[in-house]
Design a protein around this motif. Structure first.
Motif, PDB file in Angstrom:
ATOM      1  N   ARG A  85      37.140  53.468  35.698  1.00  0.00           N
ATOM      2  CA  ARG A  85      36.092  53.682  36.691  1.00  0.00           C
ATOM      3  C   ARG A  85      36.512  53.081  38.026  1.00  0.00           C
ATOM      4  NH1 ARG A  85      29.639  52.160  36.052  1.00  0.00           N
ATOM      5  NH2 ARG A  85      29.050  52.557  38.234  1.00  0.00           N
ATOM      6  N   LYS A  86      36.308  53.837  39.103  1.00  0.00           N
ATOM      7  CA  LYS A  86      36.733  53.384  40.427  1.00  0.00           C
ATOM      8  C   LYS A  86      35.603  52.639  41.127  1.00  0.00           C
ATOM      9  CE  LYS A  86      40.523  55.698  39.667  1.00  0.00           C
ATOM     10  NZ  LYS A  86      41.764  55.005  39.265  1.00  0.00           N
ATOM     11  N   ALA A  87      35.075  51.616  40.465  1.00  0.00           N
ATOM     12  CA  ALA A  87      33.971  50.834  41.006  1.00  0.00           C
ATOM     13  C   ALA A  87      34.489  49.854  42.056  1.00  0.00           C
ATOM     14  CB  ALA A  87      33.260  50.086  39.890  1.00  0.00           C
ATOM     15  N   THR A  88      33.815  49.811  43.196  1.00  0.00           N
ATOM     16  CA  THR A  88      34.282  48.967  44.304  1.00  0.00           C
ATOM     17  C   THR A  88      34.417  47.495  43.922  1.00  0.00           C
ATOM     18  OG1 THR A  88      33.456  50.486  45.995  1.00  0.00           O
ATOM     19  CG2 THR A  88      33.729  48.175  46.636  1.00  0.00           C
ATOM     20  N   PRO A  89      33.442  46.870  43.243  1.00  0.00           N
ATOM     21  CA  PRO A  89      33.626  45.442  42.913  1.00  0.00           C
ATOM     22  C   PRO A  89      34.778  45.196  41.947  1.00  0.00           C
ATOM     23  CG  PRO A  89      31.642  46.309  41.863  1.00  0.00           C
ATOM     24  CD  PRO A  89      32.097  47.339  42.854  1.00  0.00           C
ATOM     25  N   LEU A  90      35.022  46.138  41.035  1.00  0.00           N
ATOM     26  CA  LEU A  90      36.181  46.017  40.154  1.00  0.00           C
ATOM     27  C   LEU A  90      37.456  46.008  40.976  1.00  0.00           C
ATOM     28  CD1 LEU A  90      37.738  46.108  37.447  1.00  0.00           C
ATOM     29  CD2 LEU A  90      37.440  48.600  37.484  1.00  0.00           C
ATOM     30  N   LYS A  91      37.548  46.934  41.924  1.00  0.00           N
ATOM     31  CA  LYS A  91      38.744  47.026  42.748  1.00  0.00           C
ATOM     32  C   LYS A  91      38.898  45.793  43.632  1.00  0.00           C
ATOM     33  CE  LYS A  91      39.979  50.912  41.038  1.00  0.00           C
ATOM     34  NZ  LYS A  91      41.170  50.954  40.155  1.00  0.00           N
ATOM     35  N   THR A  92      37.783  45.230  44.093  1.00  0.00           N
ATOM     36  CA  THR A  92      37.837  44.012  44.904  1.00  0.00           C
ATOM     37  C   THR A  92      38.417  42.855  44.104  1.00  0.00           C
ATOM     38  OG1 THR A  92      35.946  44.673  46.263  1.00  0.00           O
ATOM     39  CG2 THR A  92      36.473  42.321  46.172  1.00  0.00           C
ATOM     40  N   LEU A  93      37.904  42.652  42.898  1.00  0.00           N
ATOM     41  CA  LEU A  93      38.376  41.535  42.078  1.00  0.00           C
ATOM     42  C   LEU A  93      39.801  41.751  41.594  1.00  0.00           C
ATOM     43  CD1 LEU A  93      35.073  40.919  40.095  1.00  0.00           C
ATOM     44  CD2 LEU A  93      36.008  39.545  41.969  1.00  0.00           C
ATOM     45  N   GLN A  94      40.140  42.993  41.247  1.00  0.00           N
ATOM     46  CA  GLN A  94      41.529  43.287  40.918  1.00  0.00           C
ATOM     47  C   GLN A  94      42.428  42.964  42.107  1.00  0.00           C
ATOM     48  OE1 GLN A  94      41.168  47.452  39.795  1.00  0.00           O
ATOM     49  NE2 GLN A  94      41.852  46.967  37.715  1.00  0.00           N
ATOM     50  N   GLY A  95      41.988  43.340  43.291  1.00  0.00           N
ATOM     51  CA  GLY A  95      42.797  43.117  44.491  1.00  0.00           C
ATOM     52  C   GLY A  95      43.096  41.648  44.720  1.00  0.00           C
ATOM     53  N   ILE A  96      42.099  40.791  44.475  1.00  0.00           N
ATOM     54  CA  ILE A  96      42.298  39.353  44.640  1.00  0.00           C
ATOM     55  C   ILE A  96      43.356  38.852  43.659  1.00  0.00           C
ATOM     56  CG2 ILE A  96      41.196  37.096  44.346  1.00  0.00           C
ATOM     57  CD1 ILE A  96      38.573  38.434  45.308  1.00  0.00           C
ATOM     58  N   VAL A  97      43.228  39.274  42.405  1.00  0.00           N
ATOM     59  CA  VAL A  97      44.169  38.837  41.368  1.00  0.00           C
ATOM     60  C   VAL A  97      45.568  39.367  41.639  1.00  0.00           C
ATOM     61  CG1 VAL A  97      44.751  39.072  38.921  1.00  0.00           C
ATOM     62  CG2 VAL A  97      42.389  38.570  39.604  1.00  0.00           C
ATOM     63  N   TRP A  98      45.643  40.653  41.974  1.00  0.00           N
ATOM     64  CA  TRP A  98      46.951  41.258  42.206  1.00  0.00           C
ATOM     65  C   TRP A  98      47.652  40.669  43.422  1.00  0.00           C
ATOM     66  CZ3 TRP A  98      45.029  47.002  41.538  1.00  0.00           C
ATOM     67  CH2 TRP A  98      44.785  47.228  40.178  1.00  0.00           C
ATOM     68  N   ALA A  99      46.889  40.456  44.510  1.00  0.00           N
ATOM     69  CA  ALA A  99      47.500  39.907  45.726  1.00  0.00           C
ATOM     70  C   ALA A  99      48.154  38.566  45.436  1.00  0.00           C
ATOM     71  CB  ALA A  99      46.451  39.772  46.829  1.00  0.00           C
ATOM     72  N   GLU A 100      47.485  37.751  44.625  1.00  0.00           N
ATOM     73  CA  GLU A 100      48.064  36.458  44.278  1.00  0.00           C
ATOM     74  C   GLU A 100      49.276  36.620  43.367  1.00  0.00           C
ATOM     75  OE1 GLU A 100      44.733  34.366  42.682  1.00  0.00           O
ATOM     76  OE2 GLU A 100      43.845  34.024  44.666  1.00  0.00           O
ATOM     77  N   GLY A 101      49.210  37.610  42.467  1.00  0.00           N
ATOM     78  CA  GLY A 101      50.347  37.872  41.590  1.00  0.00           C
ATOM     79  C   GLY A 101      51.572  38.339  42.357  1.00  0.00           C
ATOM     80  N   PHE A 102      51.359  39.211  43.335  1.00  0.00           N
ATOM     81  CA  PHE A 102      52.470  39.657  44.176  1.00  0.00           C
ATOM     82  C   PHE A 102      53.027  38.493  44.988  1.00  0.00           C
ATOM     83  CE2 PHE A 102      50.607  44.027  43.754  1.00  0.00           C
ATOM     84  CZ  PHE A 102      51.757  44.658  43.289  1.00  0.00           C
ATOM     85  N   ALA A 103      52.137  37.668  45.549  1.00  0.00           N
ATOM     86  CA  ALA A 103      52.575  36.545  46.376  1.00  0.00           C
ATOM     87  C   ALA A 103      53.388  35.535  45.562  1.00  0.00           C
ATOM     88  CB  ALA A 103      51.367  35.863  47.011  1.00  0.00           C
ATOM     89  N   ARG A 104      53.030  35.366  44.279  1.00  0.00           N
ATOM     90  CA  ARG A 104      53.770  34.422  43.424  1.00  0.00           C
ATOM     91  C   ARG A 104      55.078  34.995  42.905  1.00  0.00           C
ATOM     92  NH1 ARG A 104      48.576  33.046  41.152  1.00  0.00           N
ATOM     93  NH2 ARG A 104      48.919  34.616  39.540  1.00  0.00           N
ATOM     94  N   GLY A 105      55.247  36.287  43.052  1.00  0.00           N
ATOM     95  CA  GLY A 105      56.440  36.922  42.523  1.00  0.00           C
ATOM     96  C   GLY A 105      56.289  37.385  41.086  1.00  0.00           C
TER      97      GLY A 105
END
Length: 247
Positions: A85-105
């Motif tokens: 499901r392309k729910a905006t709050p899901l995508k927001t929280l995923q984005g926070i987690v992913w951004a940190e994962g990318f930043a950590r390598g």
């Protein structure tokens, strides 16, 4: 897959990500499990952060449970993941987690081999490039900022998601993007693998091209009566009389 070459006279290209620039399988098989494993910590340890709190309130509203606690919120998020499901709050929280994962390598994004050389050629030719994805803007920025080819964000003129533009199958969302970018719809080209999104962009007066890659979820369905290409290098862009192409 080889389809006939396409030529468009536009000033900008707006890019979908999943199934278009990048493999849906990477998102589903790598990024989804990564976020699923980290939702609990995010919801319990960082609930007071404004972006997290706002997303949690949106989950409560969409789920019809105004008193939902962290465990119930996590259960809803995982259910939405299961349903894609392309729910905006899901995508927001995923984005926070992913951004940190990318930043950590921990994470490195995926792009099809034909994409980055073409984007660089289009950018060098003066074409403006934008992204419109159901993934949040922070997730998009992290995705393009941590590619196997390095930081691609300098190629981009703007990022749009379902929060700052609207649903991807609503023509009004494409009107908002055109207004924000300051470019008439007739001078914009949208690339996506999803026919409903292409229909909405065309209804807003945009040019459209469906990207059909074997193995992607919408490959068998096709893109309706929209022009289609198998790779980015089958698309030629001319802007103000100058051709930008890798063909």
């Amino acid at each position: 897959m080889s389809l006939r070459a396409l030529t468009f006279d536009v000033d900008a290209v707006v890019l979908d990500i999943e199934g278009t620039t990048s493999a849906t399988g990477f998102v589903v098989d790598v990024l989804y499990p990564y976020s699923r494993a980290r939702f609990a910590g995010l919801l319990t340890e960082r609930a007071a952060e404004p972006a997290v709190a706002r997303a949690v309130d949106q989950v409560r509203e969409l789920s019809g449970d105004p008193d939902a606690g962290p465990a119930a919120i996590e259960k809803t998020l995982n259910s939405w993941l299961d349903d894609d499901r392309k729910a905006t709050p899901l995508k927001t929280l995923q984005g926070i987690v992913w951004a940190e994962g990318f930043a950590r390598g921990d994470l490195v994004s995926h792009f099809y081999d034909d994409v980055v050389p073409v984007l660089r050629a289009w950018h060098a030719a003066g074409l403006r490039l934008y992204v419109y994805s159901s993934g949040s803007v922070p997730a998009q920025r992290a995705w393009f900022g941590h590619s196997p080819d390095g930081d691609l964000t300098p190629l981009l003129s703007g990022l749009y998601d379902t929060e700052n533009a609207g649903p991807k199958q609503d023509p009004a969302s494409y009107d908002r993007i055109a207004e924000s970018a300051g470019i008439a719809g007739g001078r914009l080209l949208f690339l996506s693998d999803r026919p409903g999104e292409l229909d909405a962009a065309r209804a807003a007066g945009w040019h459209t091209a469906g990207i059909r890659r074997p193995g992607e979820p919408y490959y068998d369905q096709g893109v309706g009566d929209h022009p289609q290409a198998g790779t980015f290098d089958e698309i030629t862009i001319s802007t103000a009389g100058t051709t930008g192409s890798t063909a």
